[in-house]
Design an enzyme around this catalytic site. Structure first.
Site, PDB file in Angstrom:
ATOM      1  N   LYS A   1      58.405 -90.795  -9.660  1.00 56.44           N
ATOM      2  CA  LYS A   1      59.709 -91.488  -9.654  1.00 56.44           C
ATOM      3  C   LYS A   1      59.779 -92.427  -8.463  1.00 56.44           C
ATOM      4  O   LYS A   1      59.035 -92.291  -7.478  1.00 56.44           O
ATOM      5  CB  LYS A   1      60.872 -90.497  -9.629  1.00 56.44           C
ATOM      6  CG  LYS A   1      60.933 -89.547  -8.407  1.00 56.44           C
ATOM      7  CD  LYS A   1      61.620 -90.084  -7.173  1.00 56.44           C
ATOM      8  CE  LYS A   1      61.710 -89.037  -6.054  1.00 56.44           C
ATOM      9  NZ  LYS A   1      61.990 -89.567  -4.724  1.00 56.44           N
TER      10      LYS A   1
ATOM     11  N   ASP B   1      64.696 -82.547  -6.207  1.00 53.67           N
ATOM     12  CA  ASP B   1      64.270 -83.625  -7.115  1.00 53.67           C
ATOM     13  C   ASP B   1      63.813 -83.143  -8.485  1.00 53.67           C
ATOM     14  O   ASP B   1      63.545 -83.948  -9.364  1.00 53.67           O
ATOM     15  CB  ASP B   1      63.087 -84.397  -6.497  1.00 53.67           C
ATOM     16  CG  ASP B   1      63.528 -85.339  -5.389  1.00 53.67           C
ATOM     17  OD1 ASP B   1      64.748 -85.556  -5.254  1.00 53.67           O
ATOM     18  OD2 ASP B   1      62.659 -85.849  -4.674  1.00 53.67           O
TER      19      ASP B   1
HETATM   20  O1  C5P Z   1      64.815 -80.162  -1.710  1.00 59.19           O
HETATM   21  P1  C5P Z   1      63.548 -80.597  -1.078  1.00 59.19           P
HETATM   22  O2  C5P Z   1      62.559 -79.488  -0.963  1.00 59.19           O
HETATM   23  O3  C5P Z   1      62.977 -81.835  -1.650  1.00 59.19           O
HETATM   24  O4  C5P Z   1      63.945 -80.989   0.430  1.00 59.19           O
HETATM   25  C1  C5P Z   1      63.031 -81.105   1.476  1.00 59.19           C
HETATM   26  C2  C5P Z   1      63.824 -81.219   2.763  1.00 59.19           C
HETATM   27  O5  C5P Z   1      64.536 -82.445   2.791  1.00 59.19           O
HETATM   28  C3  C5P Z   1      64.891 -80.139   2.924  1.00 59.19           C
HETATM   29  O6  C5P Z   1      64.373 -78.997   3.563  1.00 59.19           O
HETATM   30  C4  C5P Z   1      65.936 -80.829   3.763  1.00 59.19           C
HETATM   31  O7  C5P Z   1      65.564 -80.806   5.122  1.00 59.19           O
HETATM   32  C5  C5P Z   1      65.844 -82.277   3.315  1.00 59.19           C
HETATM   33  N1  C5P Z   1      66.838 -82.632   2.283  1.00 59.19           N
HETATM   34  C6  C5P Z   1      68.166 -82.749   2.653  1.00 59.19           C
HETATM   35  N2  C5P Z   1      69.106 -83.100   1.709  1.00 59.19           N
HETATM   36  C7  C5P Z   1      68.741 -83.326   0.431  1.00 59.19           C
HETATM   37  C8  C5P Z   1      67.390 -83.218   0.042  1.00 59.19           C
HETATM   38  C9  C5P Z   1      66.464 -82.858   0.989  1.00 59.19           C
HETATM   39  O8  C5P Z   1      68.514 -82.561   3.824  1.00 59.19           O
HETATM   40  N3  C5P Z   1      69.669 -83.671  -0.458  1.00 59.19           N
END
Ligand code: C5P
Length: 310
Positions: free
Chosen positions: A17, A154
């Site tokens: 994406k 995601d």
């Molecule tokens: O959800 P994901 O594993 O992709 O997120 C990785 C990191 O990115 C999270 O641990 C967080 O620190 C940050 N993040 C965030 N807010 C979001 C998505 C991700 O702070 N909406």
């Protein structure tokens, strides 16, 4: 994603994406951030195959799907153990359903890691959908969405295979949008990547410095639209990314790639997710190939030409 059955195997193509826009609206009590982002799937795929095992074992093997492609700067590195979101997704769906079946999964990795292109999330979403079929679990879409949201922000976008969607909440609330035309992209991934958590942490520090606190960003006011001027078609008001200043600070290659893209005439460019990959929207396939060839010759990173809506 595209799924087809071959005997006792399920083969899945899991797309990458891009975030055409990404606005960070503020920090949430759970430590994540509220987002408003337009996500679009593009034609770069990881390939996964799932083979049923009679015992409850979960086995993952990984290979470089781009073997044969020159990896001049990027060495291939993708975990095949519990660190991989595929294994986490398989274990989660297995334990949530008390399923005693197992699976052998092979991943051919093509989507670059630490790029903001959602490769790990797309693979994990593909795993949920494939195991729901392979293990005959009959989980509803809602249940799959709830498992997806537990694994990352995601995954939900990839579950329903919408070509383009507006995503809010942590990124897990998905509203499909309409893409009236095929979009031609050039994507450049610099040598080095970026860790999402680190980029968000710096975003917060920068926001605190500039605004006094990290929670005052204006709500997103537009869903964007295509406009046409001088035969240049641009997704106008939404190519913006709140995380770009933080990403550029952490990784100077991002700035250099964006500068190179901005010098290309007729190209609207931006950074995807938390970086480090950047994209340019081109007028047509020929234009995209010409831009890609120029960027390739400068050695600023790995370059792809691809389209939207897959
Ligand atoms: O959800 P994901 O594993 O992709 O997120 C990785 C990191 O990115 C999270 O641990 C967080 O620190 C940050 N993040 C965030 N807010 C979001 C998505 C991700 O702070 N909406």
């Amino acid at each position: 994603m595209r799924i087809h059955r071959q005997g006792t195997c399920l083969n899945v193509l899991a797309p990458a994406k891009l975030n055409l826009s990404l606005q960070v609206l503020g920090e949430r009590p759970d430590g994540f951030h509220d987002l408003h982002t337009v996500m679009i799937s593009v034609g770069i795929f990881d390939s996964l195959s799932f083979r049923l095992l009679p015992e409850s074992d979960i086995h993952l093997s990984v290979s470089d799907g781009d073997l044969g492609h020159r990896h001049s700067q990027n060495s291939f590195e993708c975990p095949n153990d519990e660190r991989n979101l595929i294994t986490k997704a398989a274990r989660l769906i297995q334990s949530e359903t008390n399923c005693s079946k197992g699976v052998s999964i092979h991943l051919q990795k093509r989507i670059p890691s630490e790029a903001g292109m959602g490769g790990g999330s797309s693979d994990a979403a593909a795993t949920l959908v494939a195991l729901n079929q392979l293990w005959e679990l009959n989980l509803t879409r809602d249940r799959l969405h709830s498992l997806a949201a537990q694994l990352g922000s995601d995954l939900n976008f990839f579950l329903d295979s919408f070509p383009i969607a507006i995503c809010t909440g942590r990124g897990e609330k998905i509203e499909p949008a309409r893409l009236g035309r095929l979009v031609h992209f050039v994507i450049v991934k610099p040598r080095s990547g970026l860790a999402t958590g680190e980029v968000f942490r710096l975003w917060k520090r920068l926001a605190e410095n500039t605004r006094g606190n990290g929670n005052t960003q204006e709500a997103a006011d537009s869903e964007g639209r295509w406009t046409e001027s001088n035969s240049q078609v641009v997704w106008s008001s939404v190519i913006e990314n709140s995380l770009q200043p933080a990403a550029e600070t952490l990784n100077a290659d991002v700035k250099s790639v964006l500068l190179n893209l901005s010098h290309e005439s007729g190209v609207a460019s931006g950074m995807t997710g938390s970086g480090s990959a950047c994209f340019g929207i081109c007028r047509n396939a020929r234009h995209a190939r010409r831009v890609a060839a120029r960027l390739q010759s400068r050695g600023i990173g790995r370059v792809w030409v691809t389209t939207s809506g897959v």
